[in-house]
Design an enzyme around this catalytic site. Structure first.
Site, PDB file in Angstrom:
ATOM      1  N   GLY A 229      13.654  -7.158  17.635  1.00  0.00           N
ATOM      2  CA  GLY A 229      14.264  -6.863  16.400  1.00  0.00           C
ATOM      3  C   GLY A 229      14.977  -5.439  16.418  1.00  0.00           C
TER       4      GLY A 229
ATOM      5  N   ASP B 150      -2.043  -1.026  18.908  1.00  0.00           N
ATOM      6  CA  ASP B 150      -2.025  -1.626  17.663  1.00  0.00           C
ATOM      7  C   ASP B 150      -2.140  -0.215  16.691  1.00  0.00           C
ATOM      8  OD1 ASP B 150      -2.380  -2.154  14.909  1.00  0.00           O
ATOM      9  OD2 ASP B 150      -3.347  -4.184  15.759  1.00  0.00           O
TER      10      ASP B 150
ATOM     11  N   ALA C 122       7.319  -0.332  13.226  1.00  0.00           N
ATOM     12  CA  ALA C 122       6.517  -1.516  13.327  1.00  0.00           C
ATOM     13  C   ALA C 122       6.304  -1.608  11.758  1.00  0.00           C
ATOM     14  CB  ALA C 122       5.464  -1.137  14.007  1.00  0.00           C
TER      15      ALA C 122
ATOM     16  N   LYS D 100       3.659 -13.045  -1.055  1.00  0.00           N
ATOM     17  CA  LYS D 100       3.098 -13.924  -1.812  1.00  0.00           C
ATOM     18  C   LYS D 100       3.143 -13.401  -3.156  1.00  0.00           C
ATOM     19  CE  LYS D 100       0.689 -17.149   0.218  1.00  0.00           C
ATOM     20  NZ  LYS D 100       1.240 -18.327   0.480  1.00  0.00           N
TER      21      LYS D 100
ATOM     22  N   LEU E  44       1.793 -11.855  -6.779  1.00  0.00           N
ATOM     23  CA  LEU E  44       0.401 -10.940  -6.848  1.00  0.00           C
ATOM     24  C   LEU E  44      -0.768 -11.988  -7.370  1.00  0.00           C
ATOM     25  CD1 LEU E  44      -0.600  -8.149  -6.732  1.00  0.00           C
ATOM     26  CD2 LEU E  44      -0.150  -7.803  -9.028  1.00  0.00           C
ATOM     27  N   ALA E  45      -0.303 -12.948  -8.118  1.00  0.00           N
ATOM     28  CA  ALA E  45      -1.403 -13.710  -8.668  1.00  0.00           C
ATOM     29  C   ALA E  45      -1.994 -14.529  -7.227  1.00  0.00           C
ATOM     30  CB  ALA E  45      -0.932 -14.790  -9.723  1.00  0.00           C
TER      31      ALA E  45
ATOM     32  N   ASN F   9      11.081  -6.549  -5.186  1.00  0.00           N
ATOM     33  CA  ASN F   9      11.308  -7.866  -4.809  1.00  0.00           C
ATOM     34  C   ASN F   9      10.105  -8.892  -5.120  1.00  0.00           C
ATOM     35  OD1 ASN F   9      13.108  -9.725  -3.855  1.00  0.00           O
ATOM     36  ND2 ASN F   9      12.548  -9.336  -1.611  1.00  0.00           N
TER      37      ASN F   9
ATOM     38  N   TYR G  94       4.571  -5.356   0.087  1.00  0.00           N
ATOM     39  CA  TYR G  94       5.495  -4.846   1.053  1.00  0.00           C
ATOM     40  C   TYR G  94       6.273  -3.816   0.287  1.00  0.00           C
ATOM     41  CZ  TYR G  94       9.696  -4.909   4.292  1.00  0.00           C
ATOM     42  OH  TYR G  94      10.693  -4.489   5.259  1.00  0.00           O
TER      43      TYR G  94
ATOM     44  N   THR H 194      17.848 -10.526  11.860  1.00  0.00           N
ATOM     45  CA  THR H 194      16.891 -10.414  12.735  1.00  0.00           C
ATOM     46  C   THR H 194      15.972 -11.596  12.850  1.00  0.00           C
ATOM     47  OG1 THR H 194      15.190  -9.374  11.258  1.00  0.00           O
ATOM     48  CG2 THR H 194      16.333  -8.022  12.681  1.00  0.00           C
TER      49      THR H 194
END
Ligand code: NAD
Length: 463
Positions: free
Chosen positions: A236, A279, A306, A312, A314-315, A364, A370, A404
């Site tokens: 990507g 990681d 990265a 999802k 929030l609920a 969003n 995020y 991507t």
């Protein structure tokens, strides 16, 4: 990743259908190719009376070897001659000439009445910009203006630039650059980026340049002798960043999680880089990065690319998804920066470059985790920039819709909306993000500090 609509739009049948139905007509944007001229066409250069940045702009245009024209402006002619810029006369009644870029020094605009200088310069030639053309207005940061009237007028430039970005279409990108007091000699790396096809998917941006030490670079290999670490480099956007950094002469340490080892080996192998399977959320990640790069002359640039999404509402969001996204996208970068800065882990004139997102600006649905992480990245940049020393800078790109694997996974209808709702009417390519990062990384970009630049084709989201 393919955009079939764009391919259709550029076929003979597609052009006809699209014209008749009034559908978006995304053109194929010019992109940079090494060895090709930075500006593939003539530049028209203008200035408002009493402007103070024309010498710096002339120097940069002379260094680019731009084929430059200006109207009947005696002050500009004089300044340009001193820079060795061959400024040719242009008659604004000439409707035949075409330009690849308009560059306008607006620093002399000191009150709202003088904004008419924008109209006077741009109106007669507004139809004469070529596809993938550039509009660059250079001014003085309103915050540093000497009076409220001057600050107001300089701030007004932003609305003009953003409207031109929306109006000119055909892949034209428009930007506003504010040059701080004493930062005139720090302009060139930014002008080079903005005037070239490297900024194909960057439009409607406001960039601040501050005074910094000047550094001479070989513009064709600006990262020669430098060590750059890119996180998430196996695919990507990260892969494109690694390749672009190597193109610019850097030794690239390609970092990704051990599960991505095969792709990581492939990318690093193809660009003569090295592999660090790690990681970034590991407790000792920062130490490992420092140790590994010490063997390569120390780190000059770190790119925190990265990132993950776990969408999802929030609920419906489980706590582990919240934690994971915040940790990878924000906290890990914070910890690594802290460790490197506290332990001499970045060389002088080093660069910290973060990858935010327009989700962090606009918010969003389904992305509280995020968007919080990516807005946090913007905060990190803004509040770290003023305290950095030794010529070290921190900046971020905020990509919009980039083609991507991440965006290929979005459901079709939402994907099409994301792709088209911007001035370029198409998604960007990973290389577009990488080119902006390469501009930040350039050793001559020390005056570019604390900026968040969207690579989103002037998306309507969060604008
Ligand atoms: P991608 O999923 O293709 O690549 C991300 C890479 O990061 C992967 O190789 C992954 O293995 C690596 N990674 C994830 N967790 C890691 C960890 N803990 N340690 C080390 N490496 C890890 O995503 P992409 O689309 O290339 O996105 C790259 C960056 O750009 C991300 O930060 C993303 O949020 C941001 N971004 C992407 C878009 C887009 O349209 N694709 C838009 C805005 C922002």
């Amino acid at each position: 990743m393919s955009d079939r609509y764009q391919a259709f739009a550029n076929s003979a049948l597609g052009k006809l259908v699209i014209k008749n139905l009034g559908l978006p007509a995304p053109i194929e944007l010019d992109r940079y190719e090494p060895g090709k001229p930075l500006v593939n066409g003539a530049v028209l250069f203008g200035a408002a009376p009493d402007s103070t940045l024309s010498a710096a702009i002339s120097d940069a245009l002379a260094s680019i070897h731009a084929d430059t024209y200006a109207g009947d402006n005696a002050q500009l002619q004089q300044v340009a001659a001193k820079s060795g810029l061959n400024l040719r006369a242009f008659n604004s009644g000439d409707k035949e000439s075409r330009f690849k870029a308009f560059v306008f020094d607006a620093s002399g605009i000191a009150n709202s009445e003088q904004l008419v200088e924008l109209y006077n310069f741009f109106h007669p030639v507004a139809r004469q910009l070529m596809p993938s053309g550039r509009v660059i207005i250079v001014g003085r940061a309103p915050e540093a203006a000497g009076s409220v009237k001057a600050a107001t007028a300089q701030r007004a430039l932003e609305g003009f630039v953003k409207s031109v970005g929306k109006e000119f279409k055909k892949g034209v990108a428009a930007q506003l650059v504010y040059v701080g007091k004493g930062a005139e000699k720090n302009l060139e790396s930014t002008l080079r980026f903005l005037i070239s096809p490297k900024s194909a998917y960057v439009s409607g941006q406001v960039i601040n340049i501050s005074k910094a030490a000047t550094v001479n670079v070989d513009w064709s290999m600006p990262l020669s002798g430098k060590t750059v670490l890119v996180t998430g480099a196996s695919r990507g956007i990260g892969e494109a960043i690694a390749r672009t950094m190597a193109r610019d002469g850097a030794h690239v340490i390609c970092l990704d999680i051990p599960a991505q080892d095969a792709d990581l080996q492939r990318v690093a192998g193809e660009i003569g880089g090295s592999v660090l399977a790690l990681d970034i959320t590991a407790e000792d990640a920062a130490q490992k990065i420092k140790e590994f790069s010490a063997g390569k002359g120390g780190l000059d640039v770190i790119v925190h690319n990265a990132g993950v999404t776990r969408d999802k509402t929030l609920a419906n969001m489980k706590e582990n998804l919240w934690d994971m996204v915040l940790n990878i996208n924000l906290s890990a970068a914070e910890r690594i920066n802290d460790y490197l800065l506290e332990n001499d882990g970045l060389n002088a004139n080093g660069r910290i470059i973060c990858v935010s997102s327009i989700s962090g600006i606009a918010g969003n649905l389904g992305q509280t985790n995020y968007a919080a992480s990516k807005a946090g990245v913007i905060g990190l940049v803004k509040f770290t920039a003023p305290v950095l020393k030794n010529g070290i800078t921190i900046n971020a790109v905020a990509p919009g819709f980039i083609e991507t694997q991440m965006t290929a996974a979005i459901p079709l209808a939402i994907r099409e909306a994301g792709r088209r709702m911007n001035s370029m009417q198409q998604g960007g390519q990973p290389v577009d993000v990488a080119e902006a990062i390469a501009w930040f990384a350039n050793p001559a970009s020390t005056g570019v500090n604390g900026n968040v630049v969207r690579v989103c084709g002037q998306s309507l989201l969060g604008a």
